[in-house]
Design an enzyme around this catalytic site. Structure first.
Site, PDB file in Angstrom:
ATOM      1  N   GLN A 192      -1.873   7.245  17.330  1.00 56.17           N
ATOM      2  CA  GLN A 192      -2.079   8.178  15.968  1.00 56.17           C
ATOM      3  C   GLN A 192      -1.467   7.565  14.941  1.00 56.17           C
ATOM      4  O   GLN A 192      -0.156   6.945  14.969  1.00 56.17           O
ATOM      5  CB  GLN A 192      -1.775   9.291  16.039  1.00 56.17           C
ATOM      6  CG  GLN A 192      -2.376  10.262  17.328  1.00 56.17           C
ATOM      7  CD  GLN A 192      -3.728  10.616  16.668  1.00 56.17           C
ATOM      8  OE1 GLN A 192      -4.171  10.518  15.648  1.00 56.17           O
ATOM      9  NE2 GLN A 192      -4.644  11.391  17.517  1.00 56.17           N
TER      10      GLN A 192
ATOM     11  N   CYS B 235     -11.938  15.263  13.944  1.00 55.09           N
ATOM     12  CA  CYS B 235     -11.750  14.557  12.828  1.00 55.09           C
ATOM     13  C   CYS B 235     -13.045  14.568  12.210  1.00 55.09           C
ATOM     14  O   CYS B 235     -13.118  14.092  11.037  1.00 55.09           O
ATOM     15  CB  CYS B 235     -11.361  13.009  13.067  1.00 55.09           C
ATOM     16  SG  CYS B 235     -12.430  12.363  14.270  1.00 55.09           S
TER      17      CYS B 235
ATOM     18  N   GLU C 109     -10.658   9.658  30.038  1.00 57.34           N
ATOM     19  CA  GLU C 109     -10.992   8.585  28.797  1.00 57.34           C
ATOM     20  C   GLU C 109     -11.840   7.714  29.372  1.00 57.34           C
ATOM     21  O   GLU C 109     -11.471   7.189  30.409  1.00 57.34           O
ATOM     22  CB  GLU C 109      -9.507   8.347  28.429  1.00 57.34           C
ATOM     23  CG  GLU C 109      -9.441   7.117  27.839  1.00 57.34           C
ATOM     24  CD  GLU C 109      -9.989   7.056  26.412  1.00 57.34           C
ATOM     25  OE1 GLU C 109     -10.009   8.068  25.584  1.00 57.34           O
ATOM     26  OE2 GLU C 109     -10.610   6.165  26.016  1.00 57.34           O
TER      27      GLU C 109
ATOM     28  N   CYS D  79       0.846  -1.096  -0.051  1.00 58.63           N
ATOM     29  CA  CYS D  79      -0.056   0.063   0.032  1.00 58.63           C
ATOM     30  C   CYS D  79       1.014   1.222   0.071  1.00 58.63           C
ATOM     31  O   CYS D  79       1.818   1.367   1.030  1.00 58.63           O
ATOM     32  CB  CYS D  79      -0.891   0.092   1.180  1.00 58.63           C
ATOM     33  SG  CYS D  79      -1.741   1.340   1.607  1.00 58.63           S
TER      34      CYS D  79
HETATM   35  N1  SAH Z   1      -6.740  12.627  22.119  1.00 62.81           N
HETATM   36  C1  SAH Z   1      -6.442  11.392  22.039  1.00 62.81           C
HETATM   37  C2  SAH Z   1      -7.503  10.401  21.346  1.00 62.81           C
HETATM   38  C3  SAH Z   1      -8.733  10.936  20.751  1.00 62.81           C
HETATM   39  S1  SAH Z   1      -9.778   9.794  20.025  1.00 62.81           S
HETATM   40  C4  SAH Z   1      -5.440  11.391  20.713  1.00 62.81           C
HETATM   41  O1  SAH Z   1      -5.031  12.320  20.342  1.00 62.81           O
HETATM   42  O2  SAH Z   1      -4.431  10.385  20.822  1.00 62.81           O
HETATM   43  C5  SAH Z   1     -11.175   9.796  20.969  1.00 62.81           C
HETATM   44  C6  SAH Z   1     -10.989   9.040  22.415  1.00 62.81           C
HETATM   45  O3  SAH Z   1     -12.201   9.167  23.191  1.00 62.81           O
HETATM   46  C7  SAH Z   1     -10.913   7.689  22.242  1.00 62.81           C
HETATM   47  O4  SAH Z   1      -9.959   7.432  22.977  1.00 62.81           O
HETATM   48  C8  SAH Z   1     -12.157   7.048  22.829  1.00 62.81           C
HETATM   49  O5  SAH Z   1     -12.113   6.087  23.384  1.00 62.81           O
HETATM   50  C9  SAH Z   1     -12.572   8.304  23.787  1.00 62.81           C
HETATM   51  N2  SAH Z   1     -13.992   8.452  24.287  1.00 62.81           N
HETATM   52  C10 SAH Z   1     -15.217   8.131  23.334  1.00 62.81           C
HETATM   53  N3  SAH Z   1     -16.291   8.482  24.112  1.00 62.81           N
HETATM   54  C11 SAH Z   1     -15.814   8.874  25.267  1.00 62.81           C
HETATM   55  C12 SAH Z   1     -16.510   9.564  26.439  1.00 62.81           C
HETATM   56  N4  SAH Z   1     -17.935   9.778  26.312  1.00 62.81           N
HETATM   57  N5  SAH Z   1     -15.973   9.997  27.290  1.00 62.81           N
HETATM   58  C13 SAH Z   1     -14.605   9.997  27.362  1.00 62.81           C
HETATM   59  N6  SAH Z   1     -13.769   9.544  26.363  1.00 62.81           N
HETATM   60  C14 SAH Z   1     -14.356   9.076  25.401  1.00 62.81           C
END
Ligand code: SAH
Length: 475
Positions: free
Chosen positions: A304, A430, A354, A181
């Site tokens: 990421q 995103c 989280e 890929c």
């Molecule tokens: N900020 C991190 C991950 C973002 S992805 C980074 O940049 O690496 C979004 C994250 O939100 C995921 O890890 C998911 O598990 C979490 N998530 C989803 N719903 C949630 C909620 N209601 N409360 C807290 N975390 C949540």
């Protein structure tokens, strides 16, 4: 009227949010994948609805000035790179317009203009007390190829009975061979070749979904771009891999391979990874760095996929947060604490929240290995933890950073943010549509959009990350 399977000519005038070209014949709208604005194409009717239809590209008659040759021979069948026919610079403009469209239409940010357009006559758009707000130019990639540090290839046999690795064709589970890929690392091809040869030599069967038989289901490969370390994990439908030491011997010939493991998944499921790991070689994880912060990555951890652009994303968030070292910061939806640890270097205290316990454990471990002591993590839903901590413990916030999943923030979470009244909210997203919805909610409750910037994490794909700075309007 055109009917199913009929062919017709159409000029592509627009592009949908999911990257399909849009053209019209006699006022009827067609969506044609794999086309670019400015193309004149011949297309074939696939499916018709009342007011619009879907057509398949047959051939390009007159190419758009933005059209480029697809690098990947199976791009159309794969469907992962919806924009590969579009010149990269044009892709970036498309992504800026997507963010702009959402923030103005859904978010109601009427004073927003596209990058470079502040002086080109969008006067009169600014509301009372608001001046024109120009989006900052999207941060694109220097090289939009081979940027993904992670790949998972399903394994199976093709029509000729040969062991192949590739991707699932469309919605089916037939595997189309593709070991290399163009978004993935160069080493993928070599690693898969070694595994394929090893399986042929020792009669190790690929997994067969129908019969729920065979052994090797997927191969997961991850690389730390800053450290050069590579991890290989075979997902198997069994308790062990025979001749594992021979596989390790062969894989070690690929420069960078420091970890080889198996993951056991015996379920009939589309979920790739199971719970149990068997370590064959190395520590079971690799490390990588984003900025100054190191992260430990195991086959199961979230990380990421484009760390170079992620660094630009976090840098932007950090800049927007404008930290002086005195602030209390909340990082909601913090995952493995990537943003929290980035912010902790410049803040007095960072609280991460989280929902997934394993991710919180990773966040704590990552804080520890980096010697970061001013970051604390809570497991739970942001919309529960934040109000609890605020109401019961009276914890405050100078800056709140959110990076929610596609569906955006829960109302209860936004309401608590409003109550806590931080000076700044930095919203990373995103999905600019749900971002815009939440921005509207906060705008109606005392916040104003101050800065907006896209960051391209996924070249050739339609997705785009966006960072917005909102500030509390002083009474
Ligand atoms: N900020 C991190 C991950 C973002 S992805 C980074 O940049 O690496 C979004 C994250 O939100 C995921 O890890 C998911 O598990 C979490 N998530 C989803 N719903 C949630 C909620 N209601 N409360 C807290 N975390 C949540």
């Amino acid at each position: 009227m055109l009917e199913k399977n009929e062919q017709f000519f159409v000029e592509i005038k627009d592009i949908s949010e999911d990257g399909a070209g849009i053209g019209k014949t006699d006022g009827f709208t067609w969506f044609v994948k794999d086309t670019v604005i400015g193309d004149v194409v011949e297309a074939k009717v696939m499916k018709k609805k009342k007011n619009y239809g879907f057509a398949r590209l047959v051939r390009v008659i007159t190419p758009s000035p933005d059209r480029v040759e697809q690098k990947c021979p199976v791009a159309r069948a794969c469907g992962g790179c919806q924009l590969q026919s579009m010149e990269y610079k044009a892709q970036l403009r498309f992504k800026e317009r997507k963010i702009y469209g959402h923030l103005t239409r859904i978010g109601g940010v009427e004073n927003l203009v596209l990058p470079g357009e502040a002086r080109s006559g969008k006067e009169g758009v600014a509301g009372e007390g608001e001046s024109i707000l120009e989006m900052e130019p999207i941060l694109g990639m220097e090289n939009p190829w081979r940027y993904r540090n992670k790949a998972q290839f399903p394994c199976g046999r093709n029509k000729d009975g040969k062991i192949v690795f590739g991707f699932y064709a469309g919605r089916t589970h037939a595997i189309i061979e593709q070991k290399d890929c163009v978004l993935g690392i160069e080493e993928n091809g070599k690693i898969l070749e070694i595994i394929g040869e090893f399986m042929e030599k020792f009669g190790i069967e690929p997994y067969d979904e129908q019969g729920h038989s065979g052994l090797v289901r997927h191969v997961l490969i991850r690389k730390g771009f800053k450290t050069g370390k590579i991890m290989v994990c075979l997902v198997i439908n069994g308790d062990k891999l025979t001749h594992g030491e021979e596989l390790v011997r062969r894989l070690k010939k690929v420069e960078g391979v420091v970890s080889v493991s198996c993951n056991i998944n015996r379920e009939r499921t589309n979920v790739i990874l199971g719970e149990k790991m068997i370590n064959l070689f190395g520590p079971g994880y690799i490390t990588d760095r984003i900025g100054e912060v190191s992260y430990r990555i195991s086959p199961q951890s979230f990380y990421q996929v484009n760390p170079l652009q992620t660094e630009k994303l976090y840098q932007t968030a950090l800049e927007y947060a404008g930290l002086t070292g005195e602030e209390t910061v909340w990082d909601l939806y913090c995952g493995i604490g990537t943003i929290s640890l980035f912010l902790a270097q410049k803040a007095k205290k960072v609280y991460g929240v989280e929902i997934i316990p394993a991710a919180v454990a990773d966040a704590q471990e990552n804080a520890r290995i980096n010697g970061i002591v001013n970051a604390e993590f809570y497991t739970g839903r942001a919309e529960v933890v934040l109000p609890e901590q605020y109401e019961k413990n009276g914890i405050s916030a100078d800056v709140i950073v959110v990076d929610p999943p596609r569906k955006g923030c829960d109302k209860a979470c936004l309401d608590t943010i409003v109550e806590m009244a931080p000076e700044k909210v930095v919203y990373i997203s995103c999905d600019s549509a749900t971002l815009a919805r939440d921005v509207k909610y906060l705008r109606e409750r005392g916040y104003q959009v101050k800065r907006v910037r896209g960051v391209d994490q996924f070249g050739h794909c339609v997705h785009v990350e966006c960072v917005v700075l909102m500030s509390r309007v002083k009474e």
